[in-house]
Design an enzyme around this catalytic site. Structure first.
Site, PDB file in Angstrom:
ATOM      1  N   GLU A  92       0.965  -1.121   0.153  1.00  0.00           N
ATOM      2  CA  GLU A  92       0.109   0.003   0.034  1.00  0.00           C
ATOM      3  C   GLU A  92       0.861   1.335   0.172  1.00  0.00           C
ATOM      4  O   GLU A  92       0.318   2.278  -0.439  1.00  0.00           O
ATOM      5  CB  GLU A  92      -1.090   0.035   1.443  1.00  0.00           C
ATOM      6  CG  GLU A  92      -2.063  -1.211   1.325  1.00  0.00           C
ATOM      7  CD  GLU A  92      -3.317  -0.539   0.055  1.00  0.00           C
ATOM      8  OE1 GLU A  92      -3.244   0.523  -0.475  1.00  0.00           O
ATOM      9  OE2 GLU A  92      -3.908  -1.367  -0.245  1.00  0.00           O
ATOM     10  N   ASP A 105      -2.589   7.914  -3.082  1.00  0.00           N
ATOM     11  CA  ASP A 105      -3.838   7.440  -3.836  1.00  0.00           C
ATOM     12  C   ASP A 105      -4.617   8.705  -3.917  1.00  0.00           C
ATOM     13  O   ASP A 105      -5.853   8.989  -3.919  1.00  0.00           O
ATOM     14  CB  ASP A 105      -4.800   6.396  -3.105  1.00  0.00           C
ATOM     15  CG  ASP A 105      -6.062   5.941  -3.995  1.00  0.00           C
ATOM     16  OD1 ASP A 105      -5.740   6.197  -5.210  1.00  0.00           O
ATOM     17  OD2 ASP A 105      -6.982   5.697  -3.228  1.00  0.00           O
TER      18      ASP A 105
END
EC number: 3.2.1.17
Length: 204
Positions: A92, A105
């Site tokens: 991640e 993100d």
């Protein structure tokens, strides 16, 4: 007699400490094809698969080790293998290296485990215990959703399905063989599992 009781007590203690992170299966027993070429290419690797996952995990190890004690603490509290938490953190956020002020993100993912603010209200510091607790609790909820959806799967299959669902939701997991189709780069659980197996070998 006293020695026997001490030995029995010690055996029970060791058993408890092992089971305290193994409630959702043994990541070393999960089959994996590792990272797809779509995941390996941005990492400037000219090979794919488990070897690519392990190389990426190795690159993240130094940064990951800063959080090792915290990851193990959260794993013990929630009975989740710390290596799995580390595998997700590597995938991640590269153990925080890919984040700007704790966000990734395009500003939607928070912290080491990239909790999506569109689905959850992020809590705590981006690299703190509350954040890791929240991310791991989300993972547990996904594993439980997969347990309910596929009750005949083994614990290890359900663990892998839960990892896939952490990325794309339980609705995306339609079969064991194709669970990663629809995840980022179509390899999320396979990549995370291979990285987790690497971290397992490095004391997580």
């Amino acid at each position: 007699m006293h020695l026997m009781l001490v030995l029995l007590g010690l055996a029970a203690l060791l058993g408890t400490s092992q089971s305290r992170t193994g409630c959702y299966g043994d990541v070393n027993r999960v089959d994996t094809t590792g990272a797809s070429c779509k995941s390996a290419k941005p990492e400037k690797l000219n090979y794919c698969g488990v070897a690519a996952s392990r190389k990426i995990a190795e690159r993240d190890l130094q940064s990951m080790d800063r959080y090792k004690a915290l990851i193990k603490k959260v794993g013990q509290k929630l009975c989740v293998d710390p290596a799995v938490i580390a595998g997700i953190i590597s995938r991640e956020s590269h153990a925080g290296k890919a984040l700007r002020n704790g966000w990734g993100d395009n500003g939607n993912g928070f912290g080491l485990m990239q909790v999506d603010r569109r689905s959850h209200k992020p809590v705590g510091e981006w690299n703190g215990e509350r954040h890791l607790m929240q991310g791991t609790e989300i993972l547990i909820s996904m594993i439980k959703a997969i347990q309910k959806k596929f009750p005949r799967w083994t614990k290890e299959q359900q663990l892998k399905g839960g990892i896939s669902a952490y990325n794309a939701g339980p609705g995306n997991v339609r079969s064991y063989e194709r669970m990663d189709i629809g995840t980022t780069h179509d390899d999320y659980a396979n990549d995370v599992v291979a990285r987790a197996q690497y971290y397992k070998q490095h004391g997580y």
